[in-house]
Design an enzyme around this catalytic site. Structure first.
Site, PDB file in Angstrom:
ATOM      1  N   THR A 140       0.817  -1.215   0.000  1.00  0.00           N
ATOM      2  CA  THR A 140       0.000   0.000   0.000  1.00  0.00           C
ATOM      3  C   THR A 140       0.854   1.270   0.000  1.00  0.00           C
ATOM      4  O   THR A 140       2.007   1.246   0.461  1.00  0.00           O
ATOM      5  CB  THR A 140      -0.891  -0.015   1.264  1.00  0.00           C
ATOM      6  OG1 THR A 140      -1.535   1.240   1.419  1.00  0.00           O
ATOM      7  CG2 THR A 140      -0.080  -0.265   2.542  1.00  0.00           C
ATOM      8  N   ASP A 141       0.265   2.363  -0.442  1.00  0.00           N
ATOM      9  CA  ASP A 141       0.953   3.656  -0.365  1.00  0.00           C
ATOM     10  C   ASP A 141       1.055   4.163   1.080  1.00  0.00           C
ATOM     11  O   ASP A 141       1.817   5.096   1.358  1.00  0.00           O
ATOM     12  CB  ASP A 141       0.266   4.709  -1.256  1.00  0.00           C
ATOM     13  CG  ASP A 141      -1.193   4.972  -0.922  1.00  0.00           C
ATOM     14  OD1 ASP A 141      -1.728   4.352   0.019  1.00  0.00           O
ATOM     15  OD2 ASP A 141      -1.810   5.811  -1.606  1.00  0.00           O
ATOM     16  N   GLU A 142       0.266   3.564   1.996  1.00  0.00           N
ATOM     17  CA  GLU A 142       0.256   4.079   3.381  1.00  0.00           C
ATOM     18  C   GLU A 142       1.598   3.883   4.080  1.00  0.00           C
ATOM     19  O   GLU A 142       1.856   4.517   5.106  1.00  0.00           O
ATOM     20  CB  GLU A 142      -0.864   3.414   4.192  1.00  0.00           C
ATOM     21  CG  GLU A 142      -2.215   3.636   3.570  1.00  0.00           C
ATOM     22  CD  GLU A 142      -3.379   3.618   4.541  1.00  0.00           C
ATOM     23  OE1 GLU A 142      -3.150   3.543   5.758  1.00  0.00           O
ATOM     24  OE2 GLU A 142      -4.515   3.670   4.053  1.00  0.00           O
ATOM     25  N   TYR A 175      -1.871  -0.395  11.018  1.00  0.00           N
ATOM     26  CA  TYR A 175      -2.002  -1.074   9.721  1.00  0.00           C
ATOM     27  C   TYR A 175      -0.797  -0.763   8.828  1.00  0.00           C
ATOM     28  O   TYR A 175      -0.135  -1.667   8.304  1.00  0.00           O
ATOM     29  CB  TYR A 175      -3.304  -0.645   9.020  1.00  0.00           C
ATOM     30  CG  TYR A 175      -3.322  -0.967   7.535  1.00  0.00           C
ATOM     31  CD1 TYR A 175      -3.397  -2.287   7.091  1.00  0.00           C
ATOM     32  CD2 TYR A 175      -3.229   0.044   6.570  1.00  0.00           C
ATOM     33  CE1 TYR A 175      -3.394  -2.586   5.725  1.00  0.00           C
ATOM     34  CE2 TYR A 175      -3.222  -0.240   5.214  1.00  0.00           C
ATOM     35  CZ  TYR A 175      -3.305  -1.560   4.795  1.00  0.00           C
ATOM     36  OH  TYR A 175      -3.281  -1.855   3.456  1.00  0.00           O
ATOM     37  N   LYS A 208       2.167  -3.280   7.386  1.00  0.00           N
ATOM     38  CA  LYS A 208       2.444  -3.475   5.954  1.00  0.00           C
ATOM     39  C   LYS A 208       3.898  -3.082   5.653  1.00  0.00           C
ATOM     40  O   LYS A 208       4.568  -3.744   4.849  1.00  0.00           O
ATOM     41  CB  LYS A 208       1.484  -2.638   5.090  1.00  0.00           C
ATOM     42  CG  LYS A 208       0.039  -3.095   5.112  1.00  0.00           C
ATOM     43  CD  LYS A 208      -0.207  -4.486   4.550  1.00  0.00           C
ATOM     44  CE  LYS A 208       0.024  -4.594   3.062  1.00  0.00           C
ATOM     45  NZ  LYS A 208      -0.387  -5.946   2.546  1.00  0.00           N
TER      46      LYS A 208
HETATM   47  P1  NAD Z   1      -9.734  -7.283   2.269  1.00  0.00           P
HETATM   48  O1  NAD Z   1      -9.739  -6.983   3.735  1.00  0.00           O
HETATM   49  O2  NAD Z   1     -10.961  -6.995   1.475  1.00  0.00           O
HETATM   50  O3  NAD Z   1      -9.391  -8.824   2.035  1.00  0.00           O
HETATM   51  C1  NAD Z   1      -8.388  -9.492   2.767  1.00  0.00           C
HETATM   52  C2  NAD Z   1      -8.546 -10.981   2.515  1.00  0.00           C
HETATM   53  O4  NAD Z   1      -7.501 -11.657   3.236  1.00  0.00           O
HETATM   54  C3  NAD Z   1      -9.879 -11.547   3.017  1.00  0.00           C
HETATM   55  O5  NAD Z   1     -10.419 -12.408   2.059  1.00  0.00           O
HETATM   56  C4  NAD Z   1      -9.499 -12.312   4.289  1.00  0.00           C
HETATM   57  O6  NAD Z   1     -10.345 -13.415   4.561  1.00  0.00           O
HETATM   58  C5  NAD Z   1      -8.074 -12.759   3.938  1.00  0.00           C
HETATM   59  N1  NAD Z   1      -7.264 -13.022   5.141  1.00  0.00           N
HETATM   60  C6  NAD Z   1      -7.117 -12.223   6.236  1.00  0.00           C
HETATM   61  N2  NAD Z   1      -6.306 -12.811   7.128  1.00  0.00           N
HETATM   62  C7  NAD Z   1      -5.889 -13.996   6.581  1.00  0.00           C
HETATM   63  C8  NAD Z   1      -5.024 -15.034   7.008  1.00  0.00           C
HETATM   64  N3  NAD Z   1      -4.404 -14.976   8.206  1.00  0.00           N
HETATM   65  N4  NAD Z   1      -4.825 -16.076   6.178  1.00  0.00           N
HETATM   66  C9  NAD Z   1      -5.445 -16.148   4.978  1.00  0.00           C
HETATM   67  N5  NAD Z   1      -6.289 -15.198   4.527  1.00  0.00           N
HETATM   68  C10 NAD Z   1      -6.506 -14.131   5.318  1.00  0.00           C
HETATM   69  O7  NAD Z   1      -8.481  -6.512   1.691  1.00  0.00           O
HETATM   70  P2  NAD Z   1      -8.285  -5.792   0.283  1.00  0.00           P
HETATM   71  O8  NAD Z   1      -8.789  -4.403   0.385  1.00  0.00           O
HETATM   72  O9  NAD Z   1      -8.759  -6.682  -0.790  1.00  0.00           O
HETATM   73  O10 NAD Z   1      -6.685  -5.690   0.250  1.00  0.00           O
HETATM   74  C11 NAD Z   1      -5.912  -6.771  -0.289  1.00  0.00           C
HETATM   75  C12 NAD Z   1      -4.437  -6.410  -0.200  1.00  0.00           C
HETATM   76  O11 NAD Z   1      -4.185  -5.207  -0.918  1.00  0.00           O
HETATM   77  C13 NAD Z   1      -3.954  -6.140   1.231  1.00  0.00           C
HETATM   78  O12 NAD Z   1      -2.664  -6.675   1.362  1.00  0.00           O
HETATM   79  C14 NAD Z   1      -3.929  -4.628   1.344  1.00  0.00           C
HETATM   80  O13 NAD Z   1      -2.947  -4.213   2.277  1.00  0.00           O
HETATM   81  C15 NAD Z   1      -3.562  -4.246  -0.073  1.00  0.00           C
HETATM   82  N6  NAD Z   1      -4.036  -2.931  -0.528  1.00  0.00           N
HETATM   83  C16 NAD Z   1      -5.352  -2.588  -0.402  1.00  0.00           C
HETATM   84  C17 NAD Z   1      -5.789  -1.361  -0.912  1.00  0.00           C
HETATM   85  C18 NAD Z   1      -7.242  -0.946  -0.825  1.00  0.00           C
HETATM   86  O14 NAD Z   1      -7.567   0.182  -1.167  1.00  0.00           O
HETATM   87  N7  NAD Z   1      -8.162  -1.808  -0.407  1.00  0.00           N
HETATM   88  C19 NAD Z   1      -4.881  -0.501  -1.532  1.00  0.00           C
HETATM   89  C20 NAD Z   1      -3.533  -0.890  -1.607  1.00  0.00           C
HETATM   90  C21 NAD Z   1      -3.133  -2.117  -1.133  1.00  0.00           C
HETATM   91  O1  DAU Z   2      -4.162   3.983   0.540  1.00  0.00           O
HETATM   92  C1  DAU Z   2      -4.376   2.605   0.414  1.00  0.00           C
HETATM   93  C2  DAU Z   2      -5.218   2.130   1.563  1.00  0.00           C
HETATM   94  O2  DAU Z   2      -6.537   2.590   1.311  1.00  0.00           O
HETATM   95  C3  DAU Z   2      -5.210   0.620   1.748  1.00  0.00           C
HETATM   96  O3  DAU Z   2      -3.920   0.202   2.061  1.00  0.00           O
HETATM   97  C4  DAU Z   2      -6.180   0.212   2.858  1.00  0.00           C
HETATM   98  O4  DAU Z   2      -6.244  -1.202   2.950  1.00  0.00           O
HETATM   99  C5  DAU Z   2      -7.558   0.743   2.503  1.00  0.00           C
HETATM  100  O5  DAU Z   2      -8.470   0.461   3.548  1.00  0.00           O
HETATM  101  C6  DAU Z   2      -7.499   2.252   2.267  1.00  0.00           C
HETATM  102  O6  DAU Z   2      -7.213   2.958   3.516  1.00  0.00           O
HETATM  103  P1  DAU Z   2      -7.971   4.309   3.921  1.00  0.00           P
HETATM  104  O7  DAU Z   2      -7.897   4.478   5.372  1.00  0.00           O
HETATM  105  O8  DAU Z   2      -7.519   5.434   3.056  1.00  0.00           O
HETATM  106  O9  DAU Z   2      -9.470   3.889   3.420  1.00  0.00           O
HETATM  107  P2  DAU Z   2     -10.902   4.164   4.086  1.00  0.00           P
HETATM  108  O10 DAU Z   2     -11.927   3.803   3.058  1.00  0.00           O
HETATM  109  O11 DAU Z   2     -11.021   3.549   5.438  1.00  0.00           O
HETATM  110  O12 DAU Z   2     -10.910   5.745   4.276  1.00  0.00           O
HETATM  111  C7  DAU Z   2     -10.737   6.621   3.157  1.00  0.00           C
HETATM  112  C8  DAU Z   2     -10.726   8.051   3.704  1.00  0.00           C
HETATM  113  O13 DAU Z   2     -12.034   8.358   4.188  1.00  0.00           O
HETATM  114  C9  DAU Z   2      -9.793   8.235   4.890  1.00  0.00           C
HETATM  115  O14 DAU Z   2      -9.230   9.551   4.812  1.00  0.00           O
HETATM  116  C10 DAU Z   2     -10.702   8.148   6.101  1.00  0.00           C
HETATM  117  C11 DAU Z   2     -12.021   8.686   5.583  1.00  0.00           C
HETATM  118  N1  DAU Z   2     -13.245   8.106   6.172  1.00  0.00           N
HETATM  119  C12 DAU Z   2     -13.343   6.746   6.239  1.00  0.00           C
HETATM  120  C13 DAU Z   2     -14.473   6.148   6.770  1.00  0.00           C
HETATM  121  C14 DAU Z   2     -14.597   4.641   6.870  1.00  0.00           C
HETATM  122  C15 DAU Z   2     -14.274   8.939   6.580  1.00  0.00           C
HETATM  123  O15 DAU Z   2     -14.190  10.173   6.488  1.00  0.00           O
HETATM  124  N2  DAU Z   2     -15.410   8.337   7.088  1.00  0.00           N
HETATM  125  C16 DAU Z   2     -15.542   6.997   7.225  1.00  0.00           C
HETATM  126  O16 DAU Z   2     -16.598   6.536   7.741  1.00  0.00           O
END
Ligand code: NAD
Ligand code: DAU
Length: 362
Positions: free
Chosen positions: A138-140, A164, A168
């Site tokens: 992730t970019d975080e 988190y 990562k």
């Molecule tokens: P998600 O939470 O929707 O899915 C995570 C999956 O991992 C689920 O299916 C869960 O059951 C599985 N899991 C959790 N713990 C596990 C374990 N111990 N063993 C096996 N499986 C397990 O997450 P996502 O949003 O699809 O993110 C997927 C990946 O991409 C993550 O590594 C996250 O850090 C990264 N990522 C997410 C975003 C985003 O915006 N969602 C952006 C950048 C990177």
């Molecule tokens: O940047 C990549 C990341 O993006 C991934 O690595 C994470 O897995 C993914 O969850 C996401 O993280 P964020 O914290 O940016 O996503 P989230 O949707 O939780 O929040 C997006 C923005 O909105 C953040 O600035 C917090 C804000 N927010 C979020 C929620 C849930 C609100 O203002 N209200 C809310 O209820």
């Protein structure tokens, strides 16, 4: 003769991005997919319903921290790639329960890397050359930007701010070390915020779509001016395929949508789309539902991605514009009421109560 098969091992392939990736992979490639997923609250086999009769996909319920299980899957299926999505992924949950993030994101990634190393070291030369371990991150990990700072590039310093992000970052460092120390063919991608079908409605975009549809308050943390870069999930999946296909081992690639938006602008855009697709004259404009609530502790102000490297080296660019992707996403949630109902379990309602009840309106 190589002794890997035309099979890939995906972890976390029942979650949001992982399931989109598996569906895209099965649509576009002939290789089989072994999908290792613990099916936590975020993992949902229904996401994979479209391929339930496809013999090329096998879902295995299990934990990436279980070294014996991982070793057995590698021995049995002899994958050519491991694509590692499995993680605890929600920042707010990492503030409430950081231990789960250390376990899965750090210990789990370590277990996979270690088992991959043992498996890879026993392959023949051709198999070792073909093998890839792609770590999805992730970019975080780069922390937060000021309004005029340049976007994160692959050489930006790591400065994670949430449990988190720290978990990562730790997993990224392990992935890097396995390349440098053992020569394991590891690649890492660091992507910005994804949105699209199958995202669990704890995250901003699906939460706001569903609350707007139901006439509930739309919780915006702080002043709503935090900035995220948004990428349609299918574009993230195509970037991952490009990295698997043409990425240089040992390298990291930043992936982004070149779509920086303030949260308040994202929420307002969703309101307009829901008003357009499901007008409700009694309710009036959904933007009336926007409610400013207590901020996320340690809330990063701005993320932005410089995706020059992946574009220049691998020729990848996103296809979807933010507003067209958001419209598709809103339409998907409006059309998939039974999926929505199935994920909003008692545990989900408990989380929503816990996260929002104490965030008194500002
Ligand atoms: P998600 O939470 O929707 O899915 C995570 C999956 O991992 C689920 O299916 C869960 O059951 C599985 N899991 C959790 N713990 C596990 C374990 N111990 N063993 C096996 N499986 C397990 O997450 P996502 O949003 O699809 O993110 C997927 C990946 O991409 C993550 O590594 C996250 O850090 C990264 N990522 C997410 C975003 C985003 O915006 N969602 C952006 C950048 C990177
Ligand atoms: O940047 C990549 C990341 O993006 C991934 O690595 C994470 O897995 C993914 O969850 C996401 O993280 P964020 O914290 O940016 O996503 P989230 O949707 O939780 O929040 C997006 C923005 O909105 C953040 O600035 C917090 C804000 N927010 C979020 C929620 C849930 C609100 O203002 N209200 C809310 O209820």
């Amino acid at each position: 003769m190589t002794n890997v098969r035309n099979t890939i091992l995906v972890t976390g392939g029942a979650g949001f991005i992982g399931s989109n990736f598996v569906l895209q992979w099965i649509r576009n490639c002939s290789d089989a997919v072994v999908n290792l997923d613990l099916l936590t609250y975020a993992g949902n086999p229904d996401n994979l319903a479209a391929i339930e009769d496809d013999s090329r996909h096998k879902l295995v319920r299990g934990d990436i921290c279980d070294a014996e299980l991982v070793a057995a899957l590698l021995r049995e299926h002899r994958p050519k790639f491991i694509v590692h999505f499995a993680a605890e992924s929600h920042v707010d949950r990492s503030i409430v329960d950081p231990g789960a993030f250390i376990r899965t994101n750090v210990q789990g990634t370590f277990t996979l890397l270690e088992q991959a190393r043992l498996y890879w070291s026993e392959l023949d030369e051709a198999g070792r050359k073909e093998f890839r371990f792609l770590h999805i991150s992730t970019d975080e990990v780069y922390g937060t930007l000021g309004p005029d700072d340049p976007a994160f590039s692959e050489i930006s310093a790591y400065a994670p701010n949430s449990p988190y992000a720290a978990s990562k970052a730790a997993s990224d460092h392990l992935a890097r070390a396995y390349f440098h120390t053992y020569g394991l063919p590891v690649l890492t991608t660091n992507c910005s915020n994804n949105y699209g079908p199958f995202q669990f409605p704890e995250k901003l975009i699906p939460l706001v779509i569903l609350n707007a549809l139901e006439g509930k308050p739309l919780p915006v943390y702080g002043d709503g001016c935090n900035v995220r870069d948004w990428l349609f999930v299918e574009d993230h999946c195509s970037a991952i395929c490009a990295v698997l296909d043409r990425g240089r081992v040992g390298e990291t690639y930043n992936i982004g949508g070149n779509s920086e938006r303030k949260n308040l602008d994202v929420v307002t855009a969703i309101c307009d789309l829901v008003d357009d697709l499901r007008p409700d004259t009694a309710l009036g404009p959904r933007s009336k539902l926007i409610t400013f609530v207590a901020d996320r502790p340690g809330h990063d102000r701005r993320y932005a991605i410089d995706a020059t490297k992946i574009s220049r080296e691998l020729g990848w660019r996103p296809d979807e514009e933010f507003i067209s992707g958001l419209r598709k996403t809103v339409a998907w949630y409006l059309d998939h009421g039974s999926w929505v109902q199935s994920v909003r379990t008692g545990a989900y309602r408990d989380w929503i109560r816990k996260n929002y009840e104490e965030r008194l309106p500002q």
